[in-house]
Motif scaffolding. Sequence first.
Motif, PDB file in Angstrom:
ATOM      1  N   LEU A 164      20.094 -11.397   0.178  1.00  0.00           N
ATOM      2  CA  LEU A 164      20.435 -10.319  -0.634  1.00  0.00           C
ATOM      3  C   LEU A 164      19.791 -10.199  -1.912  1.00  0.00           C
ATOM      4  CD1 LEU A 164      24.147  -9.956  -0.542  1.00  0.00           C
ATOM      5  CD2 LEU A 164      22.681  -8.820   0.723  1.00  0.00           C
ATOM      6  N   ALA A 165      18.680 -11.248  -2.040  1.00  0.00           N
ATOM      7  CA  ALA A 165      17.927 -11.396  -3.432  1.00  0.00           C
ATOM      8  C   ALA A 165      16.283 -11.122  -3.019  1.00  0.00           C
ATOM      9  CB  ALA A 165      18.078 -12.635  -3.908  1.00  0.00           C
ATOM     10  N   LEU A 166      16.186 -10.847  -1.803  1.00  0.00           N
ATOM     11  CA  LEU A 166      14.921 -10.519  -1.092  1.00  0.00           C
ATOM     12  C   LEU A 166      14.436  -8.846  -1.306  1.00  0.00           C
ATOM     13  CD1 LEU A 166      14.971 -12.621   2.018  1.00  0.00           C
ATOM     14  CD2 LEU A 166      14.581 -13.310  -0.260  1.00  0.00           C
ATOM     15  N   ASP A 167      13.195  -8.825  -1.897  1.00  0.00           N
ATOM     16  CA  ASP A 167      12.936  -7.431  -1.959  1.00  0.00           C
ATOM     17  C   ASP A 167      11.466  -7.344  -1.177  1.00  0.00           C
ATOM     18  OD1 ASP A 167      12.899  -5.032  -3.767  1.00  0.00           O
ATOM     19  OD2 ASP A 167      10.879  -5.474  -3.860  1.00  0.00           O
ATOM     20  N   ARG A 168      11.313  -6.210  -0.551  1.00  0.00           N
ATOM     21  CA  ARG A 168      10.198  -6.008   0.389  1.00  0.00           C
ATOM     22  C   ARG A 168       9.141  -5.715  -0.381  1.00  0.00           C
ATOM     23  NH1 ARG A 168      10.131  -0.865   4.697  1.00  0.00           N
ATOM     24  NH2 ARG A 168       8.114  -1.255   5.110  1.00  0.00           N
ATOM     25  N   ASP A 169       9.150  -5.002  -1.363  1.00  0.00           N
ATOM     26  CA  ASP A 169       7.938  -4.388  -2.331  1.00  0.00           C
ATOM     27  C   ASP A 169       7.566  -5.615  -2.862  1.00  0.00           C
ATOM     28  OD1 ASP A 169       8.117  -1.763  -1.305  1.00  0.00           O
ATOM     29  OD2 ASP A 169       9.277  -1.293  -3.196  1.00  0.00           O
ATOM     30  N   GLU A 170       8.371  -6.567  -3.375  1.00  0.00           N
ATOM     31  CA  GLU A 170       7.647  -7.702  -4.014  1.00  0.00           C
ATOM     32  C   GLU A 170       7.238  -8.760  -3.159  1.00  0.00           C
ATOM     33  OE1 GLU A 170       9.902 -10.729  -7.357  1.00  0.00           O
ATOM     34  OE2 GLU A 170      11.268 -10.421  -5.378  1.00  0.00           O
ATOM     35  N   PHE A 171       7.764  -8.899  -1.983  1.00  0.00           N
ATOM     36  CA  PHE A 171       7.011  -9.877  -1.068  1.00  0.00           C
ATOM     37  C   PHE A 171       5.474  -9.225  -0.566  1.00  0.00           C
ATOM     38  CE2 PHE A 171       6.035 -10.626   3.627  1.00  0.00           C
ATOM     39  CZ  PHE A 171       5.906 -11.984   3.311  1.00  0.00           C
ATOM     40  N   VAL A 172       5.608  -8.083  -0.391  1.00  0.00           N
ATOM     41  CA  VAL A 172       4.141  -7.279  -0.107  1.00  0.00           C
ATOM     42  C   VAL A 172       3.156  -7.638  -1.372  1.00  0.00           C
ATOM     43  CG1 VAL A 172       2.883  -5.274   0.285  1.00  0.00           C
ATOM     44  CG2 VAL A 172       5.120  -5.663   1.456  1.00  0.00           C
ATOM     45  N   ASP A 173       3.728  -7.598  -2.578  1.00  0.00           N
ATOM     46  CA  ASP A 173       2.796  -7.628  -3.786  1.00  0.00           C
ATOM     47  C   ASP A 173       2.416  -9.044  -3.844  1.00  0.00           C
ATOM     48  OD1 ASP A 173       3.093  -5.129  -4.477  1.00  0.00           O
ATOM     49  OD2 ASP A 173       4.744  -5.486  -5.858  1.00  0.00           O
ATOM     50  N   MET A 174       3.333 -10.082  -3.359  1.00  0.00           N
ATOM     51  CA  MET A 174       2.917 -11.482  -3.483  1.00  0.00           C
ATOM     52  C   MET A 174       1.824 -11.693  -2.649  1.00  0.00           C
ATOM     53  SD  MET A 174       5.077 -14.732  -2.661  1.00  0.00           S
ATOM     54  CE  MET A 174       4.474 -14.626  -0.996  1.00  0.00           C
ATOM     55  N   VAL A 175       2.042 -11.111  -1.418  1.00  0.00           N
ATOM     56  CA  VAL A 175       1.085 -11.319  -0.302  1.00  0.00           C
ATOM     57  C   VAL A 175      -0.205 -10.748  -0.843  1.00  0.00           C
ATOM     58  CG1 VAL A 175       0.518 -10.443   2.095  1.00  0.00           C
ATOM     59  CG2 VAL A 175       2.586 -11.218   1.547  1.00  0.00           C
ATOM     60  N   ARG A 176      -0.255  -9.502  -1.343  1.00  0.00           N
ATOM     61  CA  ARG A 176      -1.711  -9.079  -1.722  1.00  0.00           C
ATOM     62  C   ARG A 176      -2.404  -9.769  -2.855  1.00  0.00           C
ATOM     63  NH1 ARG A 176      -2.722  -3.838  -0.431  1.00  0.00           N
ATOM     64  NH2 ARG A 176      -1.301  -2.549   0.810  1.00  0.00           N
ATOM     65  N   SER A 177      -1.550 -10.745  -3.790  1.00  0.00           N
ATOM     66  CA  SER A 177      -2.146 -11.308  -4.786  1.00  0.00           C
ATOM     67  C   SER A 177      -2.791 -12.806  -4.100  1.00  0.00           C
ATOM     68  CB  SER A 177      -1.031 -11.475  -5.678  1.00  0.00           C
ATOM     69  OG  SER A 177       0.081 -12.780  -5.202  1.00  0.00           O
ATOM     70  N   GLN A 178      -2.650 -12.902  -2.897  1.00  0.00           N
ATOM     71  CA  GLN A 178      -3.256 -14.282  -2.470  1.00  0.00           C
ATOM     72  C   GLN A 178      -4.885 -14.058  -2.211  1.00  0.00           C
ATOM     73  OE1 GLN A 178      -0.988 -16.934  -2.223  1.00  0.00           O
ATOM     74  NE2 GLN A 178       0.270 -15.446  -3.092  1.00  0.00           N
ATOM     75  N   PRO A 179      -5.205 -15.345  -2.432  1.00  0.00           N
ATOM     76  CA  PRO A 179      -7.102 -15.072  -1.897  1.00  0.00           C
ATOM     77  C   PRO A 179      -7.435 -14.922  -0.761  1.00  0.00           C
ATOM     78  CG  PRO A 179      -6.190 -17.638  -2.433  1.00  0.00           C
ATOM     79  CD  PRO A 179      -4.944 -16.481  -2.556  1.00  0.00           C
ATOM     80  N   TYR A 180      -7.016 -14.020   0.007  1.00  0.00           N
ATOM     81  CA  TYR A 180      -7.108 -13.606   1.225  1.00  0.00           C
ATOM     82  C   TYR A 180      -7.796 -12.130   1.208  1.00  0.00           C
ATOM     83  CZ  TYR A 180      -4.386 -17.453   2.968  1.00  0.00           C
ATOM     84  OH  TYR A 180      -3.835 -18.600   3.372  1.00  0.00           O
ATOM     85  N   ARG A 181      -8.385 -11.811   2.506  1.00  0.00           N
ATOM     86  CA  ARG A 181      -8.988 -10.444   2.774  1.00  0.00           C
ATOM     87  C   ARG A 181      -8.048  -9.652   3.706  1.00  0.00           C
ATOM     88  NH1 ARG A 181     -15.239 -10.481   3.886  1.00  0.00           N
ATOM     89  NH2 ARG A 181     -14.884  -8.387   3.750  1.00  0.00           N
ATOM     90  N   PHE A 182      -7.288  -8.785   3.498  1.00  0.00           N
ATOM     91  CA  PHE A 182      -6.286  -8.334   4.297  1.00  0.00           C
ATOM     92  C   PHE A 182      -6.661  -7.005   5.203  1.00  0.00           C
ATOM     93  CE2 PHE A 182      -3.875 -10.758   1.225  1.00  0.00           C
ATOM     94  CZ  PHE A 182      -2.980 -11.428   1.913  1.00  0.00           C
ATOM     95  N   THR A 183      -6.278  -7.008   6.119  1.00  0.00           N
ATOM     96  CA  THR A 183      -6.330  -5.854   6.996  1.00  0.00           C
ATOM     97  C   THR A 183      -5.133  -5.015   7.049  1.00  0.00           C
ATOM     98  OG1 THR A 183      -5.878  -6.786   9.342  1.00  0.00           O
ATOM     99  CG2 THR A 183      -8.294  -6.704   8.766  1.00  0.00           C
ATOM    100  N   SER A 184      -5.261  -3.800   7.332  1.00  0.00           N
ATOM    101  CA  SER A 184      -3.920  -2.881   7.368  1.00  0.00           C
ATOM    102  C   SER A 184      -2.940  -3.643   8.662  1.00  0.00           C
ATOM    103  CB  SER A 184      -4.191  -1.488   7.811  1.00  0.00           C
ATOM    104  OG  SER A 184      -4.766  -1.501   8.843  1.00  0.00           O
ATOM    105  N   THR A 185      -3.596  -4.245   9.535  1.00  0.00           N
ATOM    106  CA  THR A 185      -2.808  -4.972  10.761  1.00  0.00           C
ATOM    107  C   THR A 185      -2.021  -6.007   9.997  1.00  0.00           C
ATOM    108  OG1 THR A 185      -4.401  -3.868  12.380  1.00  0.00           O
ATOM    109  CG2 THR A 185      -2.960  -5.928  13.139  1.00  0.00           C
ATOM    110  N   GLN A 186      -2.724  -6.769   9.336  1.00  0.00           N
ATOM    111  CA  GLN A 186      -2.250  -8.261   8.715  1.00  0.00           C
ATOM    112  C   GLN A 186      -0.977  -7.713   7.885  1.00  0.00           C
ATOM    113  OE1 GLN A 186      -5.739  -9.567   7.186  1.00  0.00           O
ATOM    114  NE2 GLN A 186      -6.355 -11.062   9.073  1.00  0.00           N
ATOM    115  N   LEU A 187      -1.086  -6.725   7.053  1.00  0.00           N
ATOM    116  CA  LEU A 187      -0.274  -6.289   6.088  1.00  0.00           C
ATOM    117  C   LEU A 187       1.081  -5.689   6.878  1.00  0.00           C
ATOM    118  CD1 LEU A 187      -2.265  -4.419   3.187  1.00  0.00           C
ATOM    119  CD2 LEU A 187      -1.121  -6.763   3.123  1.00  0.00           C
TER     120      LEU A 187
END
Length: 316
Positions: free
Chosen positions: A275-298
Amino acid sequence: MTEVTMTPYVPPGGGEKEDPMYWLMAPGLVLGILVVVAFEYFVNNGKSSHTERRAHFMRLTKRQELCAELDRKLDERVDSVRNIVHFWTGAGVNSYVSKDQYVKVFEMLSLVSALMLSICVSFYTSATKMDHVFGLICCVANCALWMSTLASAFFVVTIGACSTDQEVSLLVLMYGTYLLRVPMILFLWGTAMLFLEFVFYFKMEVDPGFPCAMCLTACLVIVPLFCHCMNKLGWVGMLVKLDTDVKEREAKHPTAENLRNLLSSYVKSKGACVLALDRDEFVDMVRSQPYRFTSTQLAFADKIFLEHVEQGLAKL
């Protein structure tokens, strides 16, 4: 309309013209340079070598090693000729790539140029004693500042008419990056002339002697500190942009296992409470990582997050 008559400057009492003592401004400038040296020394606790600057940068960016480009930039002096020319000629504008960034830059430059133009005109129209050199300086300052204002405004209109960043990139490349610097160069030239106008105005209208000379000398004491702040701002801006470019070149695409590990780390940080998980917060955390993301990976990251949440809710 009231006719403006130009009368030569006559000192109080009609005697000989008093010595303006412009030479007093030179010691003020030297003192200002010493102020900058002292400021940097105390701010950095006496540590300003390349090795210490490099170590500080690596601590802030959490890097284990530096590429040659970053190392050369860190070794460059803030007040070097190259950095001064780069900043004050507007070369930093060429590092922008988006429509919004270009529009913001030229909007601000247009507003500041217009403000400086109004100050320049105010000095000229309020002068009761007129000197030919003063009039020439006013003329040059006016021309440079109003051209800077108009050029910046037209740049805003033209760039704002583009629909995408790709169109802006094409426009910039076809127009030429050097011509993009012209409004900034005009602004710099006009502002320098405005300072000279300020000096002549005070000498003619306030006091031609020692008190006013000391006032102008005091102004020059802080001018080097202002210039140093601007030079360092440009240097840091280029350093940050270079660091971002290097990270983008070095970044790799995450694998499915990398994304699952990121989800696992996020879940643990929330105490495994679904219940403490948040979708937008997780996506923001993923985007902050030193990776190059494609729309498929997101999309995959979003999918495994939702699956984990559904499984957790089913157990409640």
